[in-house]
Design a protein around this motif. Structure first.
Motif, PDB file in Angstrom:
ATOM      1  N   LEU A 193     -17.247  50.863  32.124  1.00 33.40           N
ATOM      2  CA  LEU A 193     -17.509  50.805  30.691  1.00 33.40           C
ATOM      3  C   LEU A 193     -17.174  52.162  30.083  1.00 33.40           C
ATOM      4  CD1 LEU A 193     -18.652  49.505  28.104  1.00 33.40           C
ATOM      5  CD2 LEU A 193     -20.935  50.221  28.865  1.00 33.40           C
ATOM      6  N   THR A 194     -16.286  52.157  29.094  1.00 36.02           N
ATOM      7  CA  THR A 194     -15.919  53.375  28.385  1.00 36.02           C
ATOM      8  C   THR A 194     -16.489  53.303  26.976  1.00 36.02           C
ATOM      9  OG1 THR A 194     -13.850  53.545  29.633  1.00 36.02           O
ATOM     10  CG2 THR A 194     -14.011  54.807  27.588  1.00 36.02           C
ATOM     11  N   VAL A 195     -17.272  54.319  26.610  1.00 32.50           N
ATOM     12  CA  VAL A 195     -17.841  54.399  25.264  1.00 32.50           C
ATOM     13  C   VAL A 195     -17.079  55.475  24.506  1.00 32.50           C
ATOM     14  CG1 VAL A 195     -19.910  54.823  23.894  1.00 32.50           C
ATOM     15  CG2 VAL A 195     -20.104  53.667  26.108  1.00 32.50           C
ATOM     16  N   TYR A 196     -16.494  55.093  23.385  1.00 34.95           N
ATOM     17  CA  TYR A 196     -15.692  56.009  22.576  1.00 34.95           C
ATOM     18  C   TYR A 196     -16.565  56.603  21.470  1.00 34.95           C
ATOM     19  CZ  TYR A 196     -11.891  53.688  25.020  1.00 34.95           C
ATOM     20  OH  TYR A 196     -11.068  53.184  26.002  1.00 34.95           O
ATOM     21  N   GLY A 197     -16.824  57.899  21.578  1.00 35.66           N
ATOM     22  CA  GLY A 197     -17.776  58.557  20.696  1.00 35.66           C
ATOM     23  C   GLY A 197     -17.376  58.524  19.232  1.00 35.66           C
ATOM     24  N   GLY A 198     -18.310  58.081  18.402  1.00 35.67           N
ATOM     25  CA  GLY A 198     -18.106  58.057  16.964  1.00 35.67           C
ATOM     26  C   GLY A 198     -17.361  56.855  16.440  1.00 35.67           C
ATOM     27  N   ALA A 199     -16.917  55.952  17.313  1.00 36.24           N
ATOM     28  CA  ALA A 199     -16.106  54.819  16.882  1.00 36.24           C
ATOM     29  C   ALA A 199     -16.969  53.639  16.468  1.00 36.24           C
ATOM     30  CB  ALA A 199     -15.159  54.392  17.998  1.00 36.24           C
ATOM     31  N   LEU A 200     -16.493  52.911  15.451  1.00 35.52           N
ATOM     32  CA  LEU A 200     -17.155  51.715  14.938  1.00 35.52           C
ATOM     33  C   LEU A 200     -16.576  50.467  15.612  1.00 35.52           C
ATOM     34  CD1 LEU A 200     -17.052  52.689  11.151  1.00 35.52           C
ATOM     35  CD2 LEU A 200     -19.084  52.722  12.620  1.00 35.52           C
ATOM     36  N   HIS A 201     -17.032  49.303  15.167  1.00 38.30           N
ATOM     37  CA  HIS A 201     -16.478  48.045  15.652  1.00 38.30           C
ATOM     38  C   HIS A 201     -15.025  47.924  15.197  1.00 38.30           C
ATOM     39  CE1 HIS A 201     -16.843  44.066  17.385  1.00 38.30           C
ATOM     40  NE2 HIS A 201     -16.234  43.568  16.331  1.00 38.30           N
ATOM     41  N   ALA A 202     -14.206  47.331  16.053  1.00 41.81           N
ATOM     42  CA  ALA A 202     -12.774  47.133  15.772  1.00 41.81           C
ATOM     43  C   ALA A 202     -12.057  48.454  15.530  1.00 41.81           C
ATOM     44  CB  ALA A 202     -12.563  46.179  14.600  1.00 41.81           C
ATOM     45  N   PHE A 203     -12.515  49.517  16.182  1.00 44.55           N
ATOM     46  CA  PHE A 203     -11.896  50.833  16.031  1.00 44.55           C
ATOM     47  C   PHE A 203     -10.435  50.844  16.449  1.00 44.55           C
ATOM     48  CE2 PHE A 203     -13.305  50.795  20.420  1.00 44.55           C
ATOM     49  CZ  PHE A 203     -12.275  51.433  21.103  1.00 44.55           C
ATOM     50  N   HIS A 204     -10.067  49.907  17.310  1.00 43.16           N
ATOM     51  CA  HIS A 204      -8.705  49.836  17.851  1.00 43.16           C
ATOM     52  C   HIS A 204      -7.737  49.167  16.903  1.00 43.16           C
ATOM     53  CE1 HIS A 204      -9.200  45.528  18.307  1.00 43.16           C
ATOM     54  NE2 HIS A 204     -10.451  45.819  18.564  1.00 43.16           N
ATOM     55  N   HIS A 205      -8.243  48.502  15.863  1.00 40.73           N
ATOM     56  CA  HIS A 205      -7.419  47.659  14.997  1.00 40.73           C
ATOM     57  C   HIS A 205      -7.042  48.428  13.732  1.00 40.73           C
ATOM     58  CE1 HIS A 205      -6.014  44.179  12.756  1.00 40.73           C
ATOM     59  NE2 HIS A 205      -6.195  43.418  13.811  1.00 40.73           N
ATOM     60  N   PRO A 206      -5.744  48.537  13.423  1.00 41.18           N
ATOM     61  CA  PRO A 206      -5.344  49.215  12.192  1.00 41.18           C
ATOM     62  C   PRO A 206      -5.994  48.578  10.962  1.00 41.18           C
ATOM     63  CG  PRO A 206      -3.443  48.804  13.591  1.00 41.18           C
ATOM     64  CD  PRO A 206      -4.601  48.060  14.205  1.00 41.18           C
ATOM     65  N   PRO A 207      -6.120  49.328   9.891  1.00 43.12           N
ATOM     66  CA  PRO A 207      -6.746  48.784   8.678  1.00 43.12           C
ATOM     67  C   PRO A 207      -6.078  47.498   8.227  1.00 43.12           C
ATOM     68  CG  PRO A 207      -6.400  51.143   8.465  1.00 43.12           C
ATOM     69  CD  PRO A 207      -5.695  50.728   9.734  1.00 43.12           C
ATOM     70  N   VAL A 208      -6.896  46.568   7.745  1.00 45.49           N
ATOM     71  CA  VAL A 208      -6.380  45.288   7.272  1.00 45.49           C
ATOM     72  C   VAL A 208      -6.395  45.283   5.747  1.00 45.49           C
ATOM     73  CG1 VAL A 208      -7.020  44.005   9.324  1.00 45.49           C
ATOM     74  CG2 VAL A 208      -8.685  44.291   7.505  1.00 45.49           C
ATOM     75  N   ASP A 209      -5.776  44.238   5.172  1.00 50.33           N
ATOM     76  CA  ASP A 209      -5.582  44.236   3.725  1.00 50.33           C
ATOM     77  C   ASP A 209      -6.751  43.655   2.949  1.00 50.33           C
ATOM     78  OD1 ASP A 209      -5.306  41.604   4.414  1.00 50.33           O
ATOM     79  OD2 ASP A 209      -3.260  41.370   3.692  1.00 50.33           O
ATOM     80  N   HIS A 210      -7.880  43.409   3.620  1.00 52.03           N
ATOM     81  CA  HIS A 210      -9.071  43.000   2.896  1.00 52.03           C
ATOM     82  C   HIS A 210     -10.201  43.967   3.247  1.00 52.03           C
ATOM     83  CE1 HIS A 210      -9.278  40.740   6.762  1.00 52.03           C
ATOM     84  NE2 HIS A 210     -10.523  41.152   6.733  1.00 52.03           N
ATOM     85  N   ALA A 211     -11.211  43.989   2.419  1.00 47.62           N
ATOM     86  CA  ALA A 211     -12.308  44.938   2.613  1.00 47.62           C
ATOM     87  C   ALA A 211     -13.000  44.681   3.944  1.00 47.62           C
ATOM     88  CB  ALA A 211     -13.305  44.809   1.469  1.00 47.62           C
ATOM     89  N   ALA A 212     -13.132  45.726   4.745  1.00 49.02           N
ATOM     90  CA  ALA A 212     -13.789  45.589   6.045  1.00 49.02           C
ATOM     91  C   ALA A 212     -15.297  45.548   5.859  1.00 49.02           C
ATOM     92  CB  ALA A 212     -13.407  46.754   6.943  1.00 49.02           C
ATOM     93  N   PRO A 213     -15.988  44.700   6.628  1.00 49.47           N
ATOM     94  CA  PRO A 213     -17.457  44.688   6.564  1.00 49.47           C
ATOM     95  C   PRO A 213     -18.024  46.023   7.020  1.00 49.47           C
ATOM     96  CG  PRO A 213     -16.585  42.784   7.763  1.00 49.47           C
ATOM     97  CD  PRO A 213     -15.443  43.738   7.582  1.00 49.47           C
ATOM     98  N   SER A 214     -19.269  46.248   6.674  1.00 50.02           N
ATOM     99  CA  SER A 214     -19.942  47.466   7.106  1.00 50.02           C
ATOM    100  C   SER A 214     -19.967  47.535   8.622  1.00 50.02           C
ATOM    101  CB  SER A 214     -21.377  47.480   6.559  1.00 50.02           C
ATOM    102  OG  SER A 214     -22.083  48.595   7.031  1.00 50.02           O
ATOM    103  N   GLY A 215     -19.730  48.736   9.164  1.00 50.78           N
ATOM    104  CA  GLY A 215     -19.749  48.917  10.608  1.00 50.78           C
ATOM    105  C   GLY A 215     -18.418  48.695  11.287  1.00 50.78           C
ATOM    106  N   VAL A 216     -17.385  48.386  10.501  1.00 51.52           N
ATOM    107  CA  VAL A 216     -16.048  48.157  11.030  1.00 51.52           C
ATOM    108  C   VAL A 216     -15.129  49.255  10.509  1.00 51.52           C
ATOM    109  CG1 VAL A 216     -14.063  46.596  11.043  1.00 51.52           C
ATOM    110  CG2 VAL A 216     -16.389  45.674  11.190  1.00 51.52           C
ATOM    111  N   GLY A 217     -14.361  49.869  11.392  1.00 46.29           N
ATOM    112  CA  GLY A 217     -13.461  50.902  10.934  1.00 46.29           C
ATOM    113  C   GLY A 217     -12.481  51.334  12.009  1.00 46.29           C
ATOM    114  N   HIS A 218     -11.287  51.706  11.566  1.00 43.88           N
ATOM    115  CA  HIS A 218     -10.222  52.136  12.476  1.00 43.88           C
ATOM    116  C   HIS A 218     -10.426  53.592  12.881  1.00 43.88           C
ATOM    117  CE1 HIS A 218      -6.370  52.255  14.377  1.00 43.88           C
ATOM    118  NE2 HIS A 218      -5.792  53.024  13.476  1.00 43.88           N
ATOM    119  N   HIS A 219     -10.187  53.873  14.164  1.00 43.09           N
ATOM    120  CA  HIS A 219     -10.267  55.233  14.681  1.00 43.09           C
ATOM    121  C   HIS A 219      -8.975  55.480  15.444  1.00 43.09           C
ATOM    122  CE1 HIS A 219     -11.609  58.851  16.663  1.00 43.09           C
ATOM    123  NE2 HIS A 219     -12.834  58.754  16.173  1.00 43.09           N
TER     124      HIS A 219
END
Length: 242
Positions: A193-219
């Motif tokens: 298990l690798t924990v990526y410090g400071g990353a939110l849910h879906a951190f691996h996914h580039p920004p999408v064209d609709h508003a992301a829910p709280s707790g979701v963000g690209h890193h």
């Protein structure tokens, strides 16, 4: 650069007709293959590019469908409702996963004895459920999809499992990570298990064209690291002859 060819692949999954994205490496022989499971939004350009990147590395890769017809859900509410229903139904997840696995193994370029499953979010949960169902996989990778299964079924996992998650992911909080780790450990799985410090849910996914829910963000930095971790898993468990 290695020449990659792609095509859409239709296949049935229960009452749905699925449309996946197949990427083939250069050459004509059989080789190792990877299922690529999408985030809850469904099969989109990000997953297609990931399949193509794996084909560049020499893998036959199928980015599979979650919702039927290759649908990509841009409405967060619809996505959440559909994914929660799917995640609550392990048998349905297995149906989706096995249908995609069968389609990948039916490809003439695939060596059916050398297949791995890598997924993101809901697609990662499907990959894990394939392992719990005893699918003959060489490796399982899941990012943000640390969903525990039914008691005792993790003992059916017969390959290494790698999981990645953001430390600040509210959907996969520490209690969920601990439950996943306890499940894998109790079953005797070879897990990491690798924990990526400071990353939110879906951190691996580039920004999408609709508003992301709280707790979701690209890193971006951790997204690159998570991709390298996936490639390292495949290099270890499913190496490509070069």
């Amino acid at each position: 650069m290695t020449t990659v060819t792609t095509r859409a692949v239709g296949y049935p999954a229960g009452d749905l007709t699925m449309t996946g994205h197949l990427a083939l490496p250069a050459g004509a022989g059989r080789g190792p293959a990877v299922l690529v499971g999408p985030e809850g939004m469904g099969l989109g350009d990000v997953e297609r590019r990931r399949a193509e990147a794996l084909a560049e590395l020499g893998y036959v890769a199928l980015a599979f469908d979650l919702h039927g017809g290759g649908r990509y859900l841009s409405d967060p509410g619809e996505m959440l409702a559909r994914c929660m229903a799917l995640l609550a139904d392990p048998d349905r997840m297995r149906c989706v996963g096995h249908a995609a696995l069968d389609a990948l193994c039916a490809e003439s370029r695939t060596d059916p004895g050398r297949v791995a499953a890598v997924g993101y979010g809901t697609g990662g949960a499907v990959a894990l459920e394939l392992g719990r169902a005893g699918a003959g996989l060489r490796a399982i990778g899941t990012v943000n999809g640390l969903v525990t299964g039914r008691p005792g079924e993790a003992e059916n996992i017969r390959c290494p499992v790698w999981a990645g998650v953001g430390s600040e992911d509210p959907i996969m909080p520490p209690a969920q990570r601990e439950a996943f780790a306890a499940e894998m450990q109790a079953a005797g799985v070879d897990w990491r298990l690798t924990v990526y410090g400071g990353a939110l849910h879906a951190f691996h996914h580039p920004p999408v064209d609709h508003a992301a829910p709280s707790g979701v963000g690209h890193h971006p930095r951790h997204a690159r690291r998570a991709w390298r971790d996936v490639v390292d898993l495949l290099d270890e468990c499913l190496p490509v002859a070069r």
